[in-house]
Enzyme design. Structure first.
Site, PDB file in Angstrom:
ATOM      1  N   CYS A 292     126.408 -77.595  11.467  1.00  0.00           N
ATOM      2  CA  CYS A 292     126.344 -76.607  12.541  1.00  0.00           C
ATOM      3  C   CYS A 292     125.368 -75.484  12.178  1.00  0.00           C
ATOM      4  CB  CYS A 292     127.688 -75.978  12.876  1.00  0.00           C
ATOM      5  SG  CYS A 292     128.937 -77.168  13.332  1.00  0.00           S
TER       6      CYS A 292
ATOM      7  N   ARG B 201     120.856 -79.056  11.069  1.00  0.00           N
ATOM      8  CA  ARG B 201     122.212 -78.768  10.581  1.00  0.00           C
ATOM      9  C   ARG B 201     123.281 -79.477  11.413  1.00  0.00           C
ATOM     10  NH1 ARG B 201     122.174 -74.322   7.265  1.00  0.00           N
ATOM     11  NH2 ARG B 201     124.402 -74.025   7.587  1.00  0.00           N
TER      12      ARG B 201
ATOM     13  N   HIS C  44     125.899-109.942 -11.759  1.00  0.00           N
ATOM     14  CA  HIS C  44     127.356-109.769 -11.821  1.00  0.00           C
ATOM     15  C   HIS C  44     127.958-109.574 -10.436  1.00  0.00           C
ATOM     16  CE1 HIS C  44     127.052-109.709 -16.134  1.00  0.00           C
ATOM     17  NE2 HIS C  44     126.040-108.863 -16.011  1.00  0.00           N
TER      18      HIS C  44
END
Ligand code: F6R
Length: 577
Positions: free
Chosen positions: A2, A27, A479
């Site tokens: 914000c 933001r 792996h």
């Protein structure tokens, strides 16, 4: 998370606030709204979506507040968009942060017959101000009384229909730009940089009133705050000839990497002294800032220094190892990331020293630290960290090399090679993006310090293209992750002289299973289908190796129809835990 901005002056505030909100939309950009004093009342306008696509408002008003939202409490709806008002619409509030005790306050207000229209935590604020005003207090008194009821973090602007503007900050950023008879109160400077460079950085606990004059107090006591000029150039906050801030900021690295390395000598010496003294060096950050911590920790360890990189949100797990002998290097572009601020608090409680690496020297992180090393890139407006990532890498590598007594010439050479590597990267990025754009998964392999860079590369690609991307220690491939390699899976390999033999084997393994391999390496290996050459510069090479990936991420975003500056669900400054 914000952005808020308010205008108080003689001009058309609605236009100024709309332009300011567009600069703050990094933001949060899921909805936006403004409140403007028009005559004796407040006019409220709210919309979902990005302000840059919103209509331009024709609202003659000289007192205006605005908000751009990243949803926390309540979904993305017009009702949840800010500003929120009291029932009669005489008080409007915008807020950045989280009111932790809002549920209790809301219940108490409902008991007093207050009606709520949204699911937000913020809506309690205008109702509380209204509640106190109805009991005979002035707007200013009611605002201040309301603040003492709130628990949590906030930057708040409240506008009364009489034109008085109140503001407060605790735990979320807020600053005031001052021009001739004009005030801009905002989460961040770019929102008013076109009007003034004169800025007051408010402290935690500051609140105030703008009516006939500006009054500031700190937790109720008079506070004297001085405006200082910021050294930022307005062109930094403008797109200029570029289509997006992402590509503009990627290209700016020709300037920002050398600038990051060109630190004040005494500052770096002081940091190096602290690093040499500590037996327990801890580096903490989140997202990209964590990746740069991990890359740097590898350099420190290679030079024989005990160093631990810790993810900001996992810092509690490192707490038992902290003491007054610990040195924490806290890394955060914004200096406002809640998990990093928490880490600093924890470290401080244990008596540790703190060095901050941040792009915002007035940030909460900078204020909480013993020493501040500025990234010095100027504002970064794309949500993705690009130029601040390499500034962090440059400074952390400089500290690692200097504290090990090593020559730093490779860093200077890297800085001088940025332009050439960007040029080379551009030759490949579009073509590769066309080839990789339909991939569902992408892998990045690295060994040693390039493992952390592989994580950063994968982060860049996933956040802007929404392709599943993983950065893996190349040796770990066998792996598990190799099960996901299939015909056409893109694999990026970071190689250098030290790791090439082993990483070539890993590249061969994925290629044998149909992967298309892009090697970013000082030498071409037979395992690479595509090769982007970079100079061999040891630890400093990573500053250059990430550049072609940033360019590829940008081109991939475009090829997939994604907005590079505003990836879905992301906000640049993560001020919630
Ligand atoms: C990645 C990105 C985020 C940030 C993270 C930390 O491109 O932008 O992962 O790196 O949110 O932010 P700061 O550095 O401001 O603490």
């Amino acid at each position: 998370m914000c952005g808020i901005v308010g205008y108080f002056g003689p001009k058309n505030g609605a236009k100024i606030i709309q332009e300011g909100l567009a600069k703050l939309s990094y933001r949060g950009y899921d909805s936006w709204g403004i409140a403007a004093k028009t005559g004796e009342t407040l006019t409220i306008y709210k919309q979902t979506g990005d302000i840059e696509r919103g209509e331009k408002l024709e609202l003659p008003s000289t007192r205006v507040i605005g908000h751009t939202r990243w949803a926390t409490h309540g979904s993305v709806t017009v009702a949840n968009a800010h500003p929120h008002t009291n029932e009669s619409g005489t008080i409007a509030v915008v807020h950045n942060g989280i009111i932790e005790n809002y549920a209790l306050l809301r219940e108490a207000l409902i008991d007093e017959d207050y009606l709520f229209k949204s699911q937000t935590d913020t809506e309690v604020i205008p109702h509380l101000i209204d509640y106190y005003m109805k009991r005979g207090q002035t707007f200013a008194e009611s605002f201040s009384r309301t603040l003492s009821d709130l628990k949590g973090s906030y930057a708040i602007l409240a506008l009364h229909a009489d034109g008085t503007l109140a503001f407060a900050r605790k735990g979320s950023p807020l600053c005031i730009g001052i021009a001739d008879g004009e005030y801009f109160i905002s989460s961040d400077i770019p929102s008013f940089l076109a009007h003034t460079k004169n800025v007051i950085h408010l402290e935690d606990g500051d609140s105030g009133i703008l009516d006939t004059e500006l009054t500031i107090t700190n937790y109720g006591k008079p506070a004297h705050r001085i405006a200082t000029p910021v050294p930022w150039d307005i062109t930094i906050a403008r797109l200029g000839n570029h289509k997006h801030f992402m590509i503009k900021e990627i290209e700016e690295q020709q300037r920002t990497i050398p600038a990051a390395l060109n630190q004040e000598h005494a500052l770096i010496e002081q940091a190096v002294r602290l690093i040499k003294q500590t037996p327990n060096l801890v580096l903490a950050g989140c997202g990209t800032s964590y990746n740069t911590c991990a890359a740097a920790a590898a350099h420190f360890i290679a030079a024989g220094k005990h160093a631990t990189p810790v993810i900001g949100s996992e810092f509690d797990s490192a707490a038992p190892l902290l003491s007054e002998k610990t040195l924490l290097i806290a890394v955060s572009q914004s200096g406002e990331t809640a998990d990093v601020l928490d880490a600093v608090k924890t470290a401080r409680e244990k008596g540790a020293r703190v060095i901050a690496l941040t792009n915002v020297p007035s940030s909460s992180l900078a204020r909480a630290s013993d020493l501040v090393i500025p990234l010095g890139t100027g504002p970064e407006l794309c949500v993705l960290a690009t130029k601040t990532c390499t500034a962090q890498l440059a400074i952390l590598t400089l500290l690692a090399l200097k504290s090990a007594g090593k020559d730093t010439g490779t860093l200077t050479q890297a800085a001088a090679s940025v332009r050439a590597v960007l040029e080379e990267g551009k030759k490949h990025a579009k073509k590769l993006a066309e080839q990789f754009k339909d991939a569902t998964s992408l892998f990045v392999l690295g060994r040693g310090h390039l493992r952390a860079l592989a994580s950063e590369a994968a982060l860049k690609i996933k956040e802007v293209t929404y392709i599943h991307a993983e950065g893996i220690a190349a040796g770990e491939l066998k792996h598990g992750s190799i099960a996901l390699i299939e015909e056409g899976t893109p694999v990026i390999v970071f190689g250098n002289n030290e790791t090439r033999d082993l990483i070539t084997s890993n590249a061969m393994e994925v290629r044998a299973r149909g992967a298309i391999v892009l090697g970013i390496d000082s030498e071409r290996s037979p395992a690479y289908d595509y090769h982007i050459p970079i100079p061999e510069l040891g630890e400093a090479g990573q500053l250059l190796q990430i550049l072609p990936v940033q360019l590829l991420a940008y081109e991939l975003a475009l090829a997939r129809g994604c907005n590079p500056d505003k990836p879905r669900n992301l906000a640049k400054s993560v001020t919630v835990r």
